[in-house]
Design an enzyme around this catalytic site. Structure first.
Site, PDB file in Angstrom:
ATOM      1  N   ASN A   9       0.866  -1.182   0.000  1.00 25.99           N
ATOM      2  CA  ASN A   9       0.000   0.000   0.000  1.00 25.99           C
ATOM      3  C   ASN A   9       0.900   1.229   0.000  1.00 25.99           C
ATOM      4  O   ASN A   9       1.535   1.530   1.009  1.00 25.99           O
ATOM      5  CB  ASN A   9      -0.891  -0.032   1.258  1.00 25.99           C
ATOM      6  CG  ASN A   9      -1.701   1.236   1.433  1.00 25.99           C
ATOM      7  OD1 ASN A   9      -1.783   2.074   0.529  1.00 25.99           O
ATOM      8  ND2 ASN A   9      -2.303   1.386   2.598  1.00 25.99           N
ATOM      9  N   LYS A  11       0.051   4.254  -0.151  1.00 28.02           N
ATOM     10  CA  LYS A  11      -0.565   5.425   0.499  1.00 28.02           C
ATOM     11  C   LYS A  11      -0.367   6.652  -0.395  1.00 28.02           C
ATOM     12  O   LYS A  11      -0.389   6.512  -1.620  1.00 28.02           O
ATOM     13  CB  LYS A  11       0.004   5.600   1.916  1.00 28.02           C
ATOM     14  CG  LYS A  11      -0.116   4.289   2.724  1.00 28.02           C
ATOM     15  CD  LYS A  11       0.192   4.425   4.186  1.00 28.02           C
ATOM     16  CE  LYS A  11       0.050   3.066   4.859  1.00 28.02           C
ATOM     17  NZ  LYS A  11       0.216   3.136   6.310  1.00 28.02           N
ATOM     18  N   HIS A  89      -9.346   1.184   5.353  1.00 24.85           N
ATOM     19  CA  HIS A  89      -8.029   1.370   5.977  1.00 24.85           C
ATOM     20  C   HIS A  89      -8.173   2.316   7.166  1.00 24.85           C
ATOM     21  O   HIS A  89      -8.937   3.279   7.114  1.00 24.85           O
ATOM     22  CB  HIS A  89      -7.032   1.918   4.960  1.00 24.85           C
ATOM     23  CG  HIS A  89      -5.627   1.859   5.461  1.00 24.85           C
ATOM     24  ND1 HIS A  89      -5.133   2.765   6.374  1.00 24.85           N
ATOM     25  CD2 HIS A  89      -4.635   0.972   5.231  1.00 24.85           C
ATOM     26  CE1 HIS A  89      -3.876   2.436   6.662  1.00 24.85           C
ATOM     27  NE2 HIS A  89      -3.555   1.360   5.985  1.00 24.85           N
ATOM     28  N   GLU A  91      -6.436   4.647   8.184  1.00 26.74           N
ATOM     29  CA  GLU A  91      -6.189   6.069   7.887  1.00 26.74           C
ATOM     30  C   GLU A  91      -7.429   6.720   7.283  1.00 26.74           C
ATOM     31  O   GLU A  91      -7.666   7.918   7.473  1.00 26.74           O
ATOM     32  CB  GLU A  91      -4.959   6.189   6.975  1.00 26.74           C
ATOM     33  CG  GLU A  91      -3.686   5.903   7.781  1.00 26.74           C
ATOM     34  CD  GLU A  91      -2.527   5.355   6.993  1.00 26.74           C
ATOM     35  OE1 GLU A  91      -2.549   5.413   5.746  1.00 26.74           O
ATOM     36  OE2 GLU A  91      -1.586   4.833   7.626  1.00 26.74           O
ATOM     37  N   GLU A 159      -4.887  -4.968  10.661  1.00 25.11           N
ATOM     38  CA  GLU A 159      -3.844  -3.969  10.854  1.00 25.11           C
ATOM     39  C   GLU A 159      -4.084  -3.241  12.177  1.00 25.11           C
ATOM     40  O   GLU A 159      -4.891  -2.298  12.232  1.00 25.11           O
ATOM     41  CB  GLU A 159      -3.872  -2.944   9.706  1.00 25.11           C
ATOM     42  CG  GLU A 159      -3.616  -3.546   8.342  1.00 25.11           C
ATOM     43  CD  GLU A 159      -3.083  -2.502   7.366  1.00 25.11           C
ATOM     44  OE1 GLU A 159      -2.029  -2.758   6.776  1.00 25.11           O
ATOM     45  OE2 GLU A 159      -3.698  -1.437   7.219  1.00 25.11           O
ATOM     46  N   GLY A 165       3.153   2.073  10.781  1.00 25.38           N
ATOM     47  CA  GLY A 165       4.141   3.135  10.638  1.00 25.38           C
ATOM     48  C   GLY A 165       4.896   3.467  11.920  1.00 25.38           C
ATOM     49  O   GLY A 165       5.554   4.501  12.001  1.00 25.38           O
ATOM     50  N   SER A 203       3.987  -2.350  10.161  1.00 28.07           N
ATOM     51  CA  SER A 203       5.449  -2.417  10.380  1.00 28.07           C
ATOM     52  C   SER A 203       6.058  -3.752   9.946  1.00 28.07           C
ATOM     53  O   SER A 203       6.999  -4.232  10.576  1.00 28.07           O
ATOM     54  CB  SER A 203       5.789  -2.101  11.847  1.00 28.07           C
ATOM     55  OG  SER A 203       5.409  -0.759  12.156  1.00 28.07           O
TER      56      SER A 203
HETATM   57  P1  13P Z   1       3.420   0.240   7.528  1.00 29.66           P
HETATM   58  O1  13P Z   1       3.895  -1.051   6.879  1.00 29.66           O
HETATM   59  O2  13P Z   1       4.133   1.445   7.013  1.00 29.66           O
HETATM   60  O3  13P Z   1       3.388   0.116   9.003  1.00 29.66           O
HETATM   61  O4  13P Z   1       1.880   0.445   7.060  1.00 29.66           O
HETATM   62  C1  13P Z   1       0.993  -0.593   7.168  1.00 29.66           C
HETATM   63  C2  13P Z   1      -0.242  -0.208   6.443  1.00 29.66           C
HETATM   64  O5  13P Z   1      -0.969   0.656   6.867  1.00 29.66           O
HETATM   65  C3  13P Z   1      -0.539  -0.903   5.192  1.00 29.66           C
HETATM   66  O6  13P Z   1      -1.837  -0.625   4.759  1.00 29.66           O
END
Ligand code: 13P
Length: 243
Positions: A9, A11, A89, A91, A159, A165, A203
């Site tokens: 992803n 983002k 997601h 976010e 997740e 992150g 992560s």
């Molecule tokens: P990270 O791998 O950067 O922690 O992000 C995970 C994520 O949100 C994938 O959708």
């Protein structure tokens, strides 16, 4: 057997120049017999069409078309060459106030357009510390996954919000507990609940991927930061290929 999926992803990252990372990945993993899914920003979806990878959007609207400035429909994603879309997601749940009902409607819009929905769920740190993780998972699963879902149209990504992150990763026992719980819930609700691919996200790196992929009911990963560079994503793909 659920399909193994290494998903990236991107983002809100990625310019045309980032496509060179996909060419490096193609040299190394172009013939992989697992699914490799790249979810770039909308602006790069068409440009990814000539890669051997599955391509996904990161969000879609619930409607097929209409007066929704700035939004993208599932049909548009399919037309641009996507076969998957991420829905729910964390976010988007946080930044855009997306509710379980909206996530379910977006997932249904994805099915209507012939896309596979990767429905994302996961608890916050406060919820985990309050001992509510499995309750949150139950609420999100029942609210965000449409009744019309099946293993061909739906992937579930667990997740934990606190692991995204942050470099903090749950223990393999914690991942195992939640994934087993998700599997049980899917099996009690859907005839083919044993076949849904369940991804872990948060992560994931080359250094922890093999341990995570060894956890029962983990069929792959949804990777953020470490999916942006081929040098970081490739070891994760390789770890999944060798499970
Ligand atoms: P990270 O791998 O950067 O922690 O992000 C995970 C994520 O949100 C994938 O959708």
């Amino acid at each position: 057997m659920p399909r193994k999926i290494a998903a990236g992803n991107w983002k809100m990252n990625g310019m045309k120049s980032s496509l060179s990372e996909l060419r490096i990945l193609e040299d190394k993993h172009g013939d992989a017999d697992i699914a490799i899914l790249i979810c770039p920003p909308f602006t790069l979806i068409s440009a990814c069409e000539d890669t051997p990878f599955d391509i996904g959007g990161q969000d879609c609207h619930t409607a097929e078309a209409g007066a929704h400035t700035g939004d993208i429909s599932a049909e548009m994603l399919a037309d641009a060459g996507a076969s998957y879309v991420l829905t729910g997601h964390s976010e988007r749940r946080t930044d855009h106030g997306e509710t379980d009902a909206l996530v379910a409607a977006k997932s249904q819009a994805a099915y209507n357009a012939g896309l596979i929905a990767v429905i994302c769920i996961g608890e916050t740190l406060e919820e985990r510390e309050a001992g509510q993780t499995l309750d949150v998972i139950d609420r999100q699963l029942s609210g965000s996954v449409p009744q019309s879902a099946d293993a061909l149209t739906t992937v579930i990504a667990y997740e934990p919000v606190w692991a995204i992150g942050t470099g903090k990763v749950p223990t393999t026992e914690q991942i195992a507990q939640v994934h087993a719980h998700i599997r049980t819930r899917l099996q009690s609700r859907f005839d083919d609940g044993a076949e849904f691919s369940l991804l872990y996200g948060g992560s994931v790196k080359g250094s922890n991927a093999a341990d995570i992929f060894a956890v029962p009911n983990v069929d792959g990963a949804l990777v953020g930061g470490a999916s942006l560079k081929a040098a970081d994503f490739s070891p994760i793909i390789a770890a999944l290929e060798s499970v």
